[in-house]
Design an enzyme around this catalytic site. Structure first.
Site, PDB file in Angstrom:
ATOM      1  N   TYR A  18       3.540   4.533   4.056  1.00 53.99           N
ATOM      2  CA  TYR A  18       4.602   3.525   3.989  1.00 53.99           C
ATOM      3  C   TYR A  18       5.950   4.098   4.418  1.00 53.99           C
ATOM      4  O   TYR A  18       6.809   3.370   4.889  1.00 53.99           O
ATOM      5  CB  TYR A  18       4.717   2.984   2.566  1.00 53.99           C
ATOM      6  CG  TYR A  18       3.626   2.007   2.229  1.00 53.99           C
ATOM      7  CD1 TYR A  18       3.794   0.650   2.477  1.00 53.99           C
ATOM      8  CD2 TYR A  18       2.416   2.431   1.699  1.00 53.99           C
ATOM      9  CE1 TYR A  18       2.803  -0.256   2.196  1.00 53.99           C
ATOM     10  CE2 TYR A  18       1.401   1.530   1.412  1.00 53.99           C
ATOM     11  CZ  TYR A  18       1.607   0.187   1.661  1.00 53.99           C
ATOM     12  OH  TYR A  18       0.617  -0.715   1.391  1.00 53.99           O
ATOM     13  N   THR A 100       2.053  11.674  -9.297  1.00 56.00           N
ATOM     14  CA  THR A 100       2.193  12.401 -10.563  1.00 56.00           C
ATOM     15  C   THR A 100       0.892  13.151 -10.837  1.00 56.00           C
ATOM     16  O   THR A 100      -0.203  12.624 -10.633  1.00 56.00           O
ATOM     17  CB  THR A 100       2.478  11.390 -11.699  1.00 56.00           C
ATOM     18  OG1 THR A 100       3.655  10.654 -11.343  1.00 56.00           O
ATOM     19  CG2 THR A 100       2.729  12.099 -13.011  1.00 56.00           C
ATOM     20  N   GLU A 171      14.168   9.760   1.938  1.00 58.31           N
ATOM     21  CA  GLU A 171      14.151   8.405   2.469  1.00 58.31           C
ATOM     22  C   GLU A 171      14.554   7.424   1.373  1.00 58.31           C
ATOM     23  O   GLU A 171      14.029   7.464   0.290  1.00 58.31           O
ATOM     24  CB  GLU A 171      12.735   8.088   2.974  1.00 58.31           C
ATOM     25  CG  GLU A 171      12.645   6.786   3.691  1.00 58.31           C
ATOM     26  CD  GLU A 171      13.763   6.656   4.706  1.00 58.31           C
ATOM     27  OE1 GLU A 171      13.741   7.371   5.707  1.00 58.31           O
ATOM     28  OE2 GLU A 171      14.678   5.838   4.488  1.00 58.31           O
ATOM     29  N   LYS A 226      17.969  12.111  -4.450  1.00 64.06           N
ATOM     30  CA  LYS A 226      16.910  11.108  -4.317  1.00 64.06           C
ATOM     31  C   LYS A 226      16.355  10.734  -5.685  1.00 64.06           C
ATOM     32  O   LYS A 226      16.221   9.549  -6.010  1.00 64.06           O
ATOM     33  CB  LYS A 226      15.798  11.655  -3.402  1.00 64.06           C
ATOM     34  CG  LYS A 226      14.579  10.771  -3.288  1.00 64.06           C
ATOM     35  CD  LYS A 226      14.893   9.431  -2.631  1.00 64.06           C
ATOM     36  CE  LYS A 226      13.798   8.430  -2.842  1.00 64.06           C
ATOM     37  NZ  LYS A 226      12.896   8.241  -1.746  1.00 64.06           N
ATOM     38  N   ALA A 229      19.054   8.693  -7.533  1.00 65.76           N
ATOM     39  CA  ALA A 229      19.222   7.319  -7.041  1.00 65.76           C
ATOM     40  C   ALA A 229      18.121   6.428  -7.621  1.00 65.76           C
ATOM     41  O   ALA A 229      18.395   5.341  -8.143  1.00 65.76           O
ATOM     42  CB  ALA A 229      19.176   7.299  -5.513  1.00 65.76           C
ATOM     43  N   GLY A 277       9.017  -5.973 -14.950  1.00 65.60           N
ATOM     44  CA  GLY A 277       9.160  -4.511 -14.937  1.00 65.60           C
ATOM     45  C   GLY A 277       9.037  -4.001 -13.520  1.00 65.60           C
ATOM     46  O   GLY A 277       8.496  -4.669 -12.649  1.00 65.60           O
ATOM     47  N   CYS A 282       7.509   4.845  -6.352  1.00 69.71           N
ATOM     48  CA  CYS A 282       8.576   5.834  -6.553  1.00 69.71           C
ATOM     49  C   CYS A 282       9.207   5.868  -7.937  1.00 69.71           C
ATOM     50  O   CYS A 282       9.378   6.941  -8.504  1.00 69.71           O
ATOM     51  CB  CYS A 282       9.660   5.615  -5.514  1.00 69.71           C
ATOM     52  SG  CYS A 282       9.172   6.230  -3.904  1.00 69.71           S
TER      53      CYS A 282
HETATM   54  C1  UDX Z   1       4.915   9.243   0.290  1.00 67.46           C
HETATM   55  C2  UDX Z   1       5.311   9.711  -1.095  1.00 67.46           C
HETATM   56  O1  UDX Z   1       4.593   8.965  -2.050  1.00 67.46           O
HETATM   57  C3  UDX Z   1       6.755   9.566  -1.361  1.00 67.46           C
HETATM   58  O2  UDX Z   1       7.102  10.294  -2.513  1.00 67.46           O
HETATM   59  C4  UDX Z   1       7.543  10.102  -0.278  1.00 67.46           C
HETATM   60  O3  UDX Z   1       8.890   9.782  -0.463  1.00 67.46           O
HETATM   61  C5  UDX Z   1       7.061   9.700   1.085  1.00 67.46           C
HETATM   62  O4  UDX Z   1       5.673   9.878   1.225  1.00 67.46           O
HETATM   63  P1  UDX Z   1       4.148   6.927   1.218  1.00 67.46           P
HETATM   64  O5  UDX Z   1       4.421   7.080   2.664  1.00 67.46           O
HETATM   65  O6  UDX Z   1       4.363   5.588   0.611  1.00 67.46           O
HETATM   66  O7  UDX Z   1       5.101   7.848   0.357  1.00 67.46           O
HETATM   67  O8  UDX Z   1       2.719   7.541   0.859  1.00 67.46           O
HETATM   68  P2  UDX Z   1       1.314   7.160   1.467  1.00 67.46           P
HETATM   69  O9  UDX Z   1       1.346   5.769   1.969  1.00 67.46           O
HETATM   70  O10 UDX Z   1       0.311   7.599   0.465  1.00 67.46           O
HETATM   71  O11 UDX Z   1       1.217   8.098   2.762  1.00 67.46           O
HETATM   72  C6  UDX Z   1       0.993   9.463   2.753  1.00 67.46           C
HETATM   73  C7  UDX Z   1       0.015   9.796   3.887  1.00 67.46           C
HETATM   74  O12 UDX Z   1      -0.089  11.213   4.020  1.00 67.46           O
HETATM   75  C8  UDX Z   1      -1.401   9.279   3.686  1.00 67.46           C
HETATM   76  O13 UDX Z   1      -1.762   8.453   4.765  1.00 67.46           O
HETATM   77  C9  UDX Z   1      -2.253  10.547   3.653  1.00 67.46           C
HETATM   78  O14 UDX Z   1      -3.524  10.382   4.262  1.00 67.46           O
HETATM   79  C10 UDX Z   1      -1.404  11.528   4.440  1.00 67.46           C
HETATM   80  N1  UDX Z   1      -1.684  12.933   4.178  1.00 67.46           N
HETATM   81  C11 UDX Z   1      -1.677  13.410   2.922  1.00 67.46           C
HETATM   82  C12 UDX Z   1      -1.935  13.801   5.237  1.00 67.46           C
HETATM   83  O15 UDX Z   1      -1.961  13.379   6.380  1.00 67.46           O
HETATM   84  N2  UDX Z   1      -2.143  15.123   4.985  1.00 67.46           N
HETATM   85  C13 UDX Z   1      -2.156  15.642   3.740  1.00 67.46           C
HETATM   86  O16 UDX Z   1      -2.348  16.852   3.551  1.00 67.46           O
HETATM   87  C14 UDX Z   1      -1.913  14.743   2.667  1.00 67.46           C
HETATM   88  C1  UDX Z   2      12.656   2.053  -4.249  1.00 67.35           C
HETATM   89  C2  UDX Z   2      14.126   2.323  -3.879  1.00 67.35           C
HETATM   90  O1  UDX Z   2      14.847   1.085  -3.849  1.00 67.35           O
HETATM   91  C3  UDX Z   2      14.217   3.014  -2.537  1.00 67.35           C
HETATM   92  O2  UDX Z   2      15.565   3.346  -2.249  1.00 67.35           O
HETATM   93  C4  UDX Z   2      13.366   4.266  -2.585  1.00 67.35           C
HETATM   94  O3  UDX Z   2      13.384   4.913  -1.330  1.00 67.35           O
HETATM   95  C5  UDX Z   2      11.946   3.959  -2.985  1.00 67.35           C
HETATM   96  O4  UDX Z   2      11.924   3.258  -4.220  1.00 67.35           O
HETATM   97  P1  UDX Z   2      10.856   0.231  -3.561  1.00 67.35           P
HETATM   98  O5  UDX Z   2      10.054   0.792  -4.689  1.00 67.35           O
HETATM   99  O6  UDX Z   2      10.203   0.047  -2.255  1.00 67.35           O
HETATM  100  O7  UDX Z   2      12.143   1.138  -3.295  1.00 67.35           O
HETATM  101  O8  UDX Z   2      11.401  -1.213  -3.985  1.00 67.35           O
HETATM  102  P2  UDX Z   2      12.620  -1.778  -4.838  1.00 67.35           P
HETATM  103  O9  UDX Z   2      13.164  -2.923  -4.103  1.00 67.35           O
HETATM  104  O10 UDX Z   2      13.567  -0.737  -5.246  1.00 67.35           O
HETATM  105  O11 UDX Z   2      11.880  -2.378  -6.117  1.00 67.35           O
HETATM  106  C6  UDX Z   2      11.237  -1.565  -7.066  1.00 67.35           C
HETATM  107  C7  UDX Z   2      10.728  -2.407  -8.203  1.00 67.35           C
HETATM  108  O12 UDX Z   2      11.801  -2.918  -8.976  1.00 67.35           O
HETATM  109  C8  UDX Z   2       9.916  -3.640  -7.769  1.00 67.35           C
HETATM  110  O13 UDX Z   2       8.802  -3.780  -8.622  1.00 67.35           O
HETATM  111  C9  UDX Z   2      10.880  -4.777  -7.941  1.00 67.35           C
HETATM  112  O14 UDX Z   2      10.248  -6.014  -8.161  1.00 67.35           O
HETATM  113  C10 UDX Z   2      11.665  -4.317  -9.148  1.00 67.35           C
HETATM  114  N1  UDX Z   2      13.004  -4.924  -9.253  1.00 67.35           N
HETATM  115  C11 UDX Z   2      13.966  -4.676  -8.307  1.00 67.35           C
HETATM  116  C12 UDX Z   2      13.314  -5.741 -10.346  1.00 67.35           C
HETATM  117  O15 UDX Z   2      12.467  -5.976 -11.213  1.00 67.35           O
HETATM  118  N2  UDX Z   2      14.570  -6.267 -10.428  1.00 67.35           N
HETATM  119  C13 UDX Z   2      15.542  -6.037  -9.501  1.00 67.35           C
HETATM  120  O16 UDX Z   2      16.660  -6.559  -9.667  1.00 67.35           O
HETATM  121  C14 UDX Z   2      15.221  -5.211  -8.406  1.00 67.35           C
END
Ligand code: UDX
Ligand code: UDX
Length: 475
Positions: A18, A100, A171, A226, A229, A277, A282
């Site tokens: 993602y 985790t 990010e 990070k 935040a 919630g 993250c």
């Molecule tokens: C991840 C982390 O969860 C987050 O903390 C960080 O900020 C950004 O990377 P995300 O991109 O959402 O976020 O994770 P995920 O969608 O699980 O993608 C990670 C990818 O890495 C997977 O596609 C996995 O297959 C790949 N991977 C993992 C490798 O290619 N090599 C590895 O050794 C481990």
């Molecule tokens: C978050 C941070 O915003 C982003 O900066 C970081 O890089 C990754 O984590 P994300 O988890 O993609 O991003 O979504 P976010 O929009 O922050 O929402 C997180 C959760 O909080 C969601 O479940 C959302 O529904 C909830 N939320 C958000 C609330 O319940 N109320 C709000 O007012 C805002």
């Protein structure tokens, strides 16, 4: 020697998730002179990124298909040839997952860094010449030290023919708005000690981000920013959810309170929406990480302070499930509920840590039959998250998995509502703001309820259609 800014021609990103996928797509789109290769161990995921049909990319993000469509094959490539991409790259981003830890030291709180470590070792082995290694994954503070140590060992073994600089570039994109967040970020944060490497990375962002938004810090400040935040954002959600409970008890309305306090320019209006919630990959992980870090440094009071943000979040989810059970006369056995929304927020297909998971599990444990619908989450994902295969609704046999209830995927809210005693809205999809309540009420069993955990539905229309309505934070 770190290459001069103009020498960065090829970048590689390990992790096509993602974060890695959308981030690299935008960099490639904005920097046509750069060759950008995104690699992943998961061949299926890479194949999906290469799919001819842009509607079938592995990550759903509004606008992502257009960006990928412009850059893919030109200067954006998705591949499983990890070593080749590393060898060719002047800069390697690490964007692998850091969940985790589930066992061992720090289980339940610390981040599992095995994939970061494995990626660093892979970079150490495959790199050639000078390589700037950029931490994109959210990591515990001082992870860069471990990455540096692994790279330094390789540097020594290679007799200086390969060298490395390490940067932290967390990010801040949120899912559902990833492309907008990447194209117009509030800030870009670059932490490091090697000024030339910092400037090389700043120059890439400089193609579309104005200079004053590119912040430079030391490595540790960047890593900690990070976590901080995310902790502050999550804290606001737990704060407003705690007040939502008090509103329900006192007759106040949490949206009125949120508007009133959000008008104070010191507080601001964002992140004040009460709901089921927070979810997402993250918030919880990063706070638990912060808690672990504080304990590690002997700061027990600080650890407990932040831990409470997660505890309140868990309580909020349990509270909503309990509210449903108590409203439906204390038992869900033999009752059907239409669950609208399973993603952790709107505009994403991501269900990681979605509040819907815990809430649905609690309802299943009470024996409920759930008809679950989400515009972007498929039944296979729901089954994996609930730890239970779908079963036929309307039967008392076939009771499998974690609880005694059953669930099935529904194709539309109307289908989900058929024969249901209640509709439960868990994700704020736009479509749920405009539901036809008279049509839904007509197919439900009476007395019928609406539990709106996101307060998005037209409550007046639902009431007019004969439903008893509960909205989060409304007394
Ligand atoms: C991840 C982390 O969860 C987050 O903390 C960080 O900020 C950004 O990377 P995300 O991109 O959402 O976020 O994770 P995920 O969608 O699980 O993608 C990670 C990818 O890495 C997977 O596609 C996995 O297959 C790949 N991977 C993992 C490798 O290619 N090599 C590895 O050794 C481990
Ligand atoms: C978050 C941070 O915003 C982003 O900066 C970081 O890089 C990754 O984590 P994300 O988890 O993609 O991003 O979504 P976010 O929009 O922050 O929402 C997180 C959760 O909080 C969601 O479940 C959302 O529904 C909830 N939320 C958000 C609330 O319940 N109320 C709000 O007012 C805002």
């Amino acid at each position: 020697m770190t290459p001069a800014v103009a020498d960065i021609r090829s970048i590689c990103c390990i992790g096509a998730g993602y974060v890695g996928g959308p981030t690299m797509a935008v960099i490639a789109d904005r920097c046509p002179q750069l060759q950008v290769t995104v690699v992943d161990l998961n061949a299926e995921r890479i194949a999906a990124w290469n799919h001819d049909d842009l509607g079938r990319l592995p990550v759903y993000e509004p606008g992502l298909d257009a960006v990928v469509g412009r850059a893919r094959g030109r200067n954006l490539h998705f591949s499983t040839a990890v070593d080749d991409a590393i060898a060719a790259a002047d800069m390697v981003f690490l964007s692998v997952n850091t969940p985790t830890k589930s066992r061992g030291v720090g289980a339940g709180q610390a981040s599992d860094l095995r994939w970061i470590e494995a990626s660093a070792r892979q970079v150490a082995a495959a790199a050639s010449g000078h390589t700037i290694v950029v931490e994109k994954s959210t990591l515990p503070v001082r992870t860069a030290e471990a990455v540096k140590a692994i790279l330094a060992a390789a540097q020594g073994d290679a007799g200086g023919s390969k060298t490395f600089s390490v940067l932290s570039n967390p990010e801040f994109l949120a899912e559902g708005t990833a492309i907008a967040d990447l194209e117009a970020p509030d800030r870009v944060l670059i932490g490091g000690e090697d000024d030339q490497a910092i400037e090389a990375l700043a120059a890439i962002y400089g193609h579309w981000v104005s200079g004053e938004r590119i912040l430079r810090t030391n490595l540790w400040s960047s890593e900690l920013s990070k976590l901080t935040a995310n902790a502050f954002l999550a804290q606001r959600i737990s704060s407003i959810n705690s007040i939502a409970a008090l509103c329900e008890a006192t007759g106040a309305d949490v949206r009125e309170v949120a508007r009133a306090i959000g008008s104070d320019s010191r507080l601001g209006p964002k992140f004040l929406q009460a709901g089921p919630g927070f979810g997402g990959s993250c918030f919880q992980k990063d706070i638990l990480n912060l808690v672990y870090l504080c304990r590690h440094y002997g700061l027990e009071e600080v650890a407990r302070y932040w831990e409470q943000v997660v505890d309140l979040n868990t309580w909020q989810q349990q509270r909503i499930a309990r509210k449903v059970v108590l409203s439906l006369f204390g038992t869900l056995t033999g009752k059907r509920l239409a669950v609208l929304g399973f993603a952790f927020k709107a505009d994403t297909n991501d269900t990681r840590e979605s509040p819907a998971i815990r809430i649905c599990r609690d309802l299943l444990e009470e024996g409920a039959e759930l008809a679950i619908v989400d515009p972007k989450v498929d039944a296979g994902q729901i089954a994996a998250d609930l730890g239970q295969a779908p079963g036929p609704l309307g039967s008392t046999t076939g009771l499998v998995g974690v609880g005694e209830g059953t669930w099935a995927a529904a194709a539309s809210p109307l289908e989900a509502a058929r024969g249901a005693d209640a509709v439960l809205i868990l994700t704020e999809w736009q479509a749920y703001r405009h539901l036809d309540w008279s049509a839904l009420a007509a197919v439900m069993r009476r007395p019928a309820w609406l539990f709106d955990a996101r307060a998005v539905a037209d409550a007046a229309a639902a009431r007019a259609a004969g439903l008893t309505v509960w909205r989060v934070g409304e007394g």
